[in-house]
Design a protein around this motif. Sequence first.
Motif, PDB file in Angstrom:
ATOM      1  N   THR A 231      17.746 189.314  44.171  1.00 27.81           N
ATOM      2  CA  THR A 231      16.906 188.185  43.786  1.00 27.81           C
ATOM      3  C   THR A 231      16.768 188.126  42.261  1.00 27.81           C
ATOM      4  O   THR A 231      17.109 189.063  41.542  1.00 27.81           O
ATOM      5  N   LYS A 232      16.248 187.020  41.791  1.00 28.50           N
ATOM      6  CA  LYS A 232      16.115 186.805  40.359  1.00 28.50           C
ATOM      7  C   LYS A 232      15.073 187.747  39.757  1.00 28.50           C
ATOM      8  O   LYS A 232      14.076 188.079  40.394  1.00 28.50           O
ATOM      9  N   GLN A 233      15.337 188.142  38.510  1.00 36.69           N
ATOM     10  CA  GLN A 233      14.435 189.042  37.798  1.00 36.69           C
ATOM     11  C   GLN A 233      14.241 188.549  36.374  1.00 36.69           C
ATOM     12  O   GLN A 233      15.033 187.757  35.851  1.00 36.69           O
ATOM     13  N   GLY A 234      13.171 189.002  35.776  1.00 33.09           N
ATOM     14  CA  GLY A 234      12.899 188.640  34.393  1.00 33.09           C
ATOM     15  C   GLY A 234      13.839 189.334  33.431  1.00 33.09           C
ATOM     16  O   GLY A 234      14.380 190.394  33.723  1.00 33.09           O
ATOM     17  N   LYS A 235      14.050 188.703  32.263  1.00 32.72           N
ATOM     18  CA  LYS A 235      14.922 189.264  31.237  1.00 32.72           C
ATOM     19  C   LYS A 235      14.155 189.408  29.940  1.00 32.72           C
ATOM     20  O   LYS A 235      13.265 188.618  29.632  1.00 32.72           O
ATOM     21  N   TYR A 312       9.217 190.861  34.169  1.00 35.66           N
ATOM     22  CA  TYR A 312       8.622 190.421  35.433  1.00 35.66           C
ATOM     23  C   TYR A 312       9.188 189.064  35.841  1.00 35.66           C
ATOM     24  O   TYR A 312       9.704 188.304  35.015  1.00 35.66           O
ATOM     25  N   PHE A 313       9.055 188.770  37.136  1.00 36.61           N
ATOM     26  CA  PHE A 313       9.483 187.484  37.700  1.00 36.61           C
ATOM     27  C   PHE A 313       8.522 187.135  38.825  1.00 36.61           C
ATOM     28  O   PHE A 313       8.290 187.936  39.731  1.00 36.61           O
ATOM     29  N   LEU A 314       7.969 185.930  38.781  1.00 39.24           N
ATOM     30  CA  LEU A 314       7.058 185.441  39.808  1.00 39.24           C
ATOM     31  C   LEU A 314       7.556 184.087  40.299  1.00 39.24           C
ATOM     32  O   LEU A 314       7.982 183.253  39.496  1.00 39.24           O
ATOM     33  N   SER A 315       7.495 183.864  41.590  1.00 40.30           N
ATOM     34  CA  SER A 315       7.915 182.571  42.130  1.00 40.30           C
ATOM     35  C   SER A 315       7.066 182.222  43.345  1.00 40.30           C
ATOM     36  O   SER A 315       6.513 183.102  44.023  1.00 40.30           O
ATOM     37  N   GLY A 316       6.978 180.950  43.590  1.00 41.17           N
ATOM     38  CA  GLY A 316       6.268 180.455  44.755  1.00 41.17           C
ATOM     39  C   GLY A 316       6.893 179.149  45.206  1.00 41.17           C
ATOM     40  O   GLY A 316       7.490 178.420  44.400  1.00 41.17           O
ATOM     41  N   GLY A 317       6.783 178.867  46.494  1.00 38.99           N
ATOM     42  CA  GLY A 317       7.408 177.647  46.986  1.00 38.99           C
ATOM     43  C   GLY A 317       6.732 177.097  48.214  1.00 38.99           C
ATOM     44  O   GLY A 317       6.007 177.802  48.938  1.00 38.99           O
ATOM     45  N   TYR A 318       6.997 175.835  48.453  1.00 42.28           N
ATOM     46  CA  TYR A 318       6.488 175.141  49.641  1.00 42.28           C
ATOM     47  C   TYR A 318       7.587 174.245  50.169  1.00 42.28           C
ATOM     48  O   TYR A 318       8.198 173.479  49.413  1.00 42.28           O
ATOM     49  N   LEU A 319       7.865 174.359  51.454  1.00 41.58           N
ATOM     50  CA  LEU A 319       8.880 173.531  52.108  1.00 41.58           C
ATOM     51  C   LEU A 319       8.264 172.906  53.350  1.00 41.58           C
ATOM     52  O   LEU A 319       7.625 173.591  54.148  1.00 41.58           O
ATOM     53  N   GLY A 337       7.375 188.307  43.840  1.00 39.04           N
ATOM     54  CA  GLY A 337       7.169 188.842  42.508  1.00 39.04           C
ATOM     55  C   GLY A 337       7.851 190.183  42.357  1.00 39.04           C
ATOM     56  O   GLY A 337       7.942 190.964  43.306  1.00 39.04           O
ATOM     57  N   ASN A 338       8.399 190.430  41.183  1.00 36.92           N
ATOM     58  CA  ASN A 338       8.928 191.754  40.902  1.00 36.92           C
ATOM     59  C   ASN A 338       8.634 192.106  39.454  1.00 36.92           C
ATOM     60  O   ASN A 338       8.494 191.236  38.588  1.00 36.92           O
ATOM     61  N   ASN A 350      10.074 200.160  39.373  1.00 33.43           N
ATOM     62  CA  ASN A 350      10.336 198.802  39.829  1.00 33.43           C
ATOM     63  C   ASN A 350       9.520 198.539  41.078  1.00 33.43           C
ATOM     64  O   ASN A 350       9.409 199.398  41.955  1.00 33.43           O
ATOM     65  N   ALA A 351       8.941 197.341  41.156  1.00 36.88           N
ATOM     66  CA  ALA A 351       8.165 196.945  42.331  1.00 36.88           C
ATOM     67  C   ALA A 351       8.533 195.525  42.721  1.00 36.88           C
ATOM     68  O   ALA A 351       8.666 194.648  41.861  1.00 36.88           O
TER      69      ALA A 351
END
Length: 990
Positions: A231-235, A312-319, A337-338, A350-351
């Motif tokens: 999954t996507k992660q922060g850079k 860090y990387f945070l995401s949220g979604g609604y479908l 989130g990671n 890493n979490a």
Amino acid sequence: MAFSIKMTRPILLFLLLLLTLSLRAQQIATVRGKVIDGQTKQPIVGATVAVSGANTVTSTDADGAFSLSRIAARATVIVSYVGYETSRIIVQGATLDVALQASSSSLEDVVVIGYGSVKRKDVTTAISSVSLEDLNERPIVSAGQALQGRAAGVAVIQPNGAPGGETSIRVRGTTSFNASNNPLYVVDGVPVDNINFLSPNDMADIQVLKDASSAAIYGSRAANGVVLITTKQGKAGDAKIALNAQLTQNNVISKLESLNAAEYKGLQDEIGLVNLPDGLPDKTNWFDETFTKGLMQNYQLSISDGTEKLRYFLSGGYLDEAGIIQSSFYRRYNIRGNIENNIRPWLKLNANIAYSDDIRNGINTGNGANRGGVVLSVINTPTYADIWDQDNPAQYYADFYGVNISSPLENIARTKNNKGRENRLIASGSATVNFTPDLSFKTMLSLDRRNGLTTTFLDPISTTWGRTQYGTASDNRNMNTVITFDNVLNYKKQWGRHGLDLMGGTSWTASDYTNSWINGSHFRNDLIETLNVANKISWTDTGTGASNWAIMSLFGRASYNFDGKYLVTANLRGDGSSKLHPDYRWGTFPSFSAAWRLSSEGFLADVSWINDLKIRGGWGQTGNQSGLTDYAYLQLYNVNRVAWFVTGQENALPTTNQANLRTRDLRWETTTQSNIGLDFTGFANRLTVNLDYYDKKTTDMLMYATVPTGAAQVGSIMRNEGVMRNKGFEVNVSSKNLVNNFKWSTDFNISFNRNKLTDLELQKIYSTARTADFVDDYVVRNEPGRSLGGFFGYISDGVDPETGELRYRDVNGDGRISSSDRTYIGDPNPDFTFGLTNNFNYKGFNLSIFLQGSYGNDIFNASRIETEGMYDGKNQSIRVLDRWRVPGQETSIPKAGFDLKNSSYFVEDGSYLRVKNVSLSYAIKTASLSRLGITRLQPFVSVSNLLTLTKYTGFDPEVNQWGNNGAVQGIDWGTYPQSRSFVMGLNLEF
């Protein structure tokens, strides 16, 4: 002596001064610079800037700028960024500006493999990388849909079009009969059984481990291949807020028409079972009343940032998807989130945490109209009928002159209050310790917790079935917790032309499952749907359950690389499962692979158009035990409640009876696979070709075999029963056709697979897939020497022009038609499947055209038995207007009331070529947007399932009512149809 000391001190001081000046001359206090794109001159954010031979590393900021402190003169600075060629520059001053050139080769890309990673050029096994370039512009719901048509050897179909996007995925054919055929999914190192919880927008990378030499590191869970998802992660230095918004309209692809009232009466007069009055009007178009324009909304938002130490990387979604059949829907909420933290130079933490909550409604499809099937009742319901009963306005119309029919809207009402809900939490934490630059240790603990809730409610008023049952309701709950604990030690060393990579570890997985269920009936009305107002709670269909299982694993891998020319890898994994008998609990799964890079040999050094040429081969074994229950090898019993409310039985105790036949020698299902492949990259890295041939044999297949009737109360036993084989050839071609201002690239893959069930030990024939009640016979037979899922029945030789009967072939030549004349009439396995993607790019415009298809597979259209069978009072499709009526008439449709059997009459060519997706986007770039901090503004439109070329007469050729069943494929029986999707959307980043 004194003179000597007096003279020595100034000399030493002078030498020390010279040394200090020399050191200062060799060290530059700070080096500052900027990294830009060599073509567009735009700054590159998040590029890695490191000093060779030192621990100094940083990343470029939002302006592409960087700063390095205490750098020696003439030091080598290495600048790298994904998608660009790595640049090495010697420091000659305090300013260092770097222009990176876009990479023209993927050979240096890092490929994720089991418990590690490797450069693509050093891969020795069959691994497919799935392109995610246009993922944000396609209306896909599940992560599995991203694989369709994108990887050679990976067959993905969407068995039906119901909201929720369920997919059936086969890696190199069907491997198992009763056990699961789904691949193992590993998301950020966590093994999971499905990826419905994962938003496609969160995926950064997908790798498919196809052969045993790559998948064997996962041992007992990898017989069907492994799908690795990162999954996507922060850079570092790349602060970003990204939004993807889509609005999709779904329409049914094709339309089937039924007879009008007058035509229906004429048919029934010929059949002679229903006496209808003359002059019945057409009141209802059931297709228009049932099907609608579905609407899907999909919003995904992510935030990421990082420094050298913390990312860090945070995401949220609604479908929210409303289906093309009334009241069908699917909704999902997801958050992820990671965080990655370099606590010390030698310690990284890493979490990851992901939560999803989805809910859907289950429409009754895949059944006849007499069983409540919605799709078939659209055709089978006469058009003279009203929707509602005029005399009882709260009830659906049910006066069909004695015919057992319920309208599609009534069938929808029977399930519209049914809901299936699941919330899922996946959390993992890991620590990586670098003892030395070559030796590291990683420990990871993960939790996968799923809570499921399925509720039903059938009101006691509106439907005929509901009234006869006085209303029914149920509540089914389950919770499953899977904990995985991995510990992996890695050693990687490079000396001279030799490279060695060693890995060893352990993995422990434990599952704990609980469930409960309760059923009730006799509701007063439809106002309250919960069981607390049911007057009758079932005392035999209410209870609780629990079970658990565990696997302990030991594994290791050794890889050797000599001068980039000769590469060898060996894997070994041992798995012990609680589901198997202690004497057969442990399985050992070895594998090895090797590759020879011919392009590095001297005899090809002068061939400039070859960039890379490699031959590879491998062999390995993997296991499967997914078809087993948690206590498969033990003797189990059913508990039967005794009616305590009967006089004289107030204190009765439950009874037990045998639930299974114990198998004392139950062992692993094992798949052995050999693979040989060739990888070629040439013509300035503009053409890549991958070829693979494999031979895949599954032994000790886990199957339920029928046993002779005897003293035992159970008629079947789970045992290691059969052998199956898959052989195939795969081709993958990627080309960069035009690379200047106008860019055009092509990705093509094609897969050939031949499947055969070669041996069965105890039960020689397995018949399954019973469809229409009128025929009441199985349509699929599996036996040795045949491909899996073959259709079995009578051969139809067309309509007899004198009698109007459908002629059946006398296969055995005994002069009569009997069950012994049945034979194989179709094969659902395709000769090949393929996918073709063309991408065009010009000045911000991007056009993507994705074609996907299948050739050589048959479909048994069981829906036609219900819509063209003409055997009872149900309405039929307009195809029966061409039915035989008078002697001498030449037609392909038999007479009303013909002798109906499972036959080749219902077998159709399921080959198709589909324009799966066409998407057009435009990247808007202006100075004003840059000042606002907007780095990406990309509106797009796309169409999915735009055009399908096929001879199939049903709704859609991409169909299988039996879903993921390994033994049954390619049957269409009132299946929820696919839809055509029109999408408008926006990608925004700032």
